[in-house]
Design a protein around this motif. Structure first.
Motif: not given
Length: 381
Positions: A40-46, A198-201, A284-286, A314-317
């Motif tokens: 859930d902390a990444g960009s490919s969940h759900g 998002g960890w690439l930077p 990120q803090d969600g 609601e959620t964040t991504c």
């Protein structure tokens, strides 16, 4: 200590697709993931990502056509439903439905261009403010199941998956690379594929990459996006709801049936690229932005009469953006860097895996627009 010819860092959609293609090609592959795949902390969940052909640029529509063949192959091999057909609507003063219709016509993609009144009769749950482009070939991608399917296929071809393996350092070692985890584990690689989202930077500067390569690398912007699920007002389910993109003067919104993420009872809504800018995914803090929530609720009140204007979830991504919204699939030495980002990469996952695996194995079929390092060699992008 273990070794592998190809090590893929990151088990999201792009990393899983690349590992699948490399392993299917007979290569020795290890995938390392700092948490678990599609977490859930990444960009490919759900279970809810938009698959669509509608782009104003024929280049990207052509890539979607190619990618669809990869999705069909993945479904056939994995035996799981990965794209639920819904069709898609594009409208708004800044969306240019007529221009996108011309692109789809050139690519041979089925579509209709409808006056706002006619679209309103067909989809009374949405209020339209311009002409509307409809293309029935669009749908909703189950991202998590897609990741799991590609990793299962990679493992079936002999790949090794290591979870709970956060990369802390990468150093040159005997003509290849030595990776060290935050827990002290060590892994050697002949070739490294970095697909860290998002960890690439924060990871990019830790890689042994040439200064000239880094100088041409686009600035990456990580955003913590906000997404909301609104319940359907009068309908028992999501069967009548398409995906949509609405670019009005005041807001750029998109929506899609929320699927499993929304308990199959609501539409997922978000304002495009409106989240808080982060230095990297680690920050990120969600937390949902209250001002953004109010803007999206107001949007639902004004434009989506088929929804109750109060989110029940609601959620964040994470979005990882390049300045041009083009992807990055580039290579320096034996390191391939993969960032299919800017909020529209999910639909291309099987194709991006093919392109990245080809580049890593010495078959450079990646479009020049995705290879910023070529600028250093005087190539015209």
């Amino acid at each position: 200590m273990a070794g592998s010819r190809y090590v893929v860092v990151g088990a999201g959609l792009a990393g899983a697709a690349t590992a699948w293609q490399l392993a299917a090609g007979g290569h020795e592959v290890t995938i390392v993931e700092q948490s678990v795949p599609a977490n859930d902390a990444g960009s490919s969940h759900g279970s809810a990502r938009i698959f669509r052909y509608a782009y104003p640029d024929p280049f990207y529509t052509g890539l979607v056509v190619r990618s669809r063949a990869g999705w069909d192959e993945l479904v056939a091999l994995g035996g799981r439903r990965l794209i639920t057909p819904t069709g898609s609507l594009d409208f708004g003063a800044r969306r240019d439905p007529e221009g996108i219709a011309a692109v789809l016509a050139g690519a041979g993609v089925e579509h209709e261009l409808l006056p706002a009144a006619e679209a309103g009769r067909r989809w009374p749950q949405i209020r339209f403010d311009t002409s509307v482009l409809w293309h029935p070939g669009a749908g909703v991608i189950d991202a998590r199941t897609a990741v799991e399917t590609m990793l299962d296929l990679a493992v079936a071809h002999g790949a090794q998956l290591l979870t709970g393996w956060p990369v802390a350092a990468v150093r040159p070692h005997h003509g290849g690379y030595r990776l060290e985890s935050a827990h002290g584990a060590v892994l050697d690689a002949g070739h490294l594929v970095v697909s860290a989202g998002g960890w690439l930077p924060q990871l990019l500067g830790q890689l042994p990459l040439p200064e000239a390569f880094l100088a041409q690398f686009p600035a990456l912007q990580v955003r913590q996006e906000n997404a909301y699920h609104f319940p359907y007002r009068d309908q028992p389910g999501q069967e009548e709801w398409p995906t949509f993109i609405h670019k009005a003067e005041s807001i750029q919104a998109y929506g899609l049936p929320g699927g499993r993420d929304a308990g199959f009872r609501g539409q997922k809504l978000a304002e495009y690229n409106a989240g808080r800018v982060l230095p990297s995914a680690a920050a990120q803090d969600g937390l949902i932005d209250p001002a953004n929530r109010e803007r999206v609720i107001d949007y639902v009140r004004r434009h989506l009469p088929g929804l109750e204007p109060e989110p029940y979830a609601e959620t964040t991504c994470l979005f990882t953006n390049t300045p041009t919204e083009d992807f990055i699939i580039d290579r320096a030495g034996n390191i391939t860097v993969l960032s299919p980002c800017s909020g529209h990469g999910a639909k291309f996952a099987p194709l991006l895996g093919q392109l990245a695996a080809g580049l890593a194995t010495g078959e450079p079929t990646v479009p020049e627009a995705f290879r910023p390092s070529l600028a250093a060699e005087g190539a015209r992008l």
